[in-house]
Design an enzyme around this catalytic site. Sequence first.
Site, PDB file in Angstrom:
ATOM      1  N   GLU A 254      24.542  42.984  50.703  1.00 51.43           N
ATOM      2  CA  GLU A 254      25.146  41.706  50.338  1.00 51.43           C
ATOM      3  C   GLU A 254      24.527  40.604  51.186  1.00 51.43           C
ATOM      4  OE1 GLU A 254      29.467  41.455  49.727  1.00 51.43           O
ATOM      5  OE2 GLU A 254      29.459  39.818  51.179  1.00 51.43           O
TER       6      GLU A 254
ATOM      7  N   ALA B 182      35.262  30.889  47.785  1.00 52.14           N
ATOM      8  CA  ALA B 182      36.031  30.236  46.725  1.00 52.14           C
ATOM      9  C   ALA B 182      35.917  28.728  46.806  1.00 52.14           C
ATOM     10  CB  ALA B 182      37.502  30.653  46.826  1.00 52.14           C
TER      11      ALA B 182
ATOM     12  N   ARG C 265      39.257  36.402  42.852  1.00 52.02           N
ATOM     13  CA  ARG C 265      40.127  35.238  42.944  1.00 52.02           C
ATOM     14  C   ARG C 265      39.606  34.304  44.022  1.00 52.02           C
ATOM     15  NH1 ARG C 265      45.753  34.713  45.963  1.00 52.02           N
ATOM     16  NH2 ARG C 265      44.164  34.617  47.599  1.00 52.02           N
TER      17      ARG C 265
ATOM     18  N   ALA D 250      42.499  37.653  39.856  1.00 51.41           N
ATOM     19  CA  ALA D 250      41.167  38.068  39.439  1.00 51.41           C
ATOM     20  C   ALA D 250      41.195  38.736  38.067  1.00 51.41           C
ATOM     21  CB  ALA D 250      40.575  39.029  40.476  1.00 51.41           C
TER      22      ALA D 250
ATOM     23  N   ASP E 108      49.800  46.921  45.327  1.00 56.81           N
ATOM     24  CA  ASP E 108      48.382  46.557  45.428  1.00 56.81           C
ATOM     25  C   ASP E 108      47.541  47.423  44.499  1.00 56.81           C
ATOM     26  OD1 ASP E 108      46.435  44.864  46.983  1.00 56.81           O
ATOM     27  OD2 ASP E 108      45.606  46.834  47.417  1.00 56.81           O
TER      28      ASP E 108
END
Length: 241
Positions: A16, A50, A107, A123, A156
């Site tokens: 990443e 975000a 999200r 999401a 969750d």
Amino acid sequence: MDVSELFKNKTVFSIEIFPPKTALGREKLMTSLLEIRDIQPDFISITQSAAACFNEQRTLAIAQAIQQKLGIATIAHVPCLYRTKEEVKDYLTDLEAAGVQNILALRGDAGNQQICPRDFTYASDLINFINRNGHFDISAAAYPQKHPESSDVVSDTLHLKEKVQAGAKHLITQMVFDNQDYWEFKERLALADIHVPVEVGILPCTNSRQIKRITKMSGIKLPKKIPGHHRALRRRSRRHA
């Protein structure tokens, strides 16, 4: 290439990266990735906060360069908290035009300075929207120790199942420091009848300040065996002595 298909045939390894803000930073990144190419990562995901709604063109440019110059598939992060449906739809059009077919639908974390449009609450709402407005291979985020805003691991896990039912074909976890947390997470997925590929998030502990910041933001518990954890405990003990 749909990255979810890779898991059918092999153990998948990815990296990443964060999109640099300057032309010099992007040049240095591509130089580093040329060297990383030798270890043959299966794909490279390009993160995006975000609140950073306006760095999408940087993400697109980097994704195109990686795919065209390095021949490595990319996943573009698409957080939705501060975006309207029209903004997301326009970005999906840009991604398709750039040849990016893999998305990590998020999200995103709430900041303190911005007002959320709230076109997307979760999401799973974004994943549903993407499925109706494009042809992408969609990944989703998962928290082995539960999302910090979830009341418990059961709720969750049920929220995670909603993401899969909405169309997520692959899960990437938040960082995990203890293998036991991951195996317990996998047991919960099996009990919830969630059977998509799961990729474990790993962050090398090279910067204690960075680790502390990320773990605090993500609600992750550091195992006692991590050296930085012991130092933090000693400092806390001295303050309360």
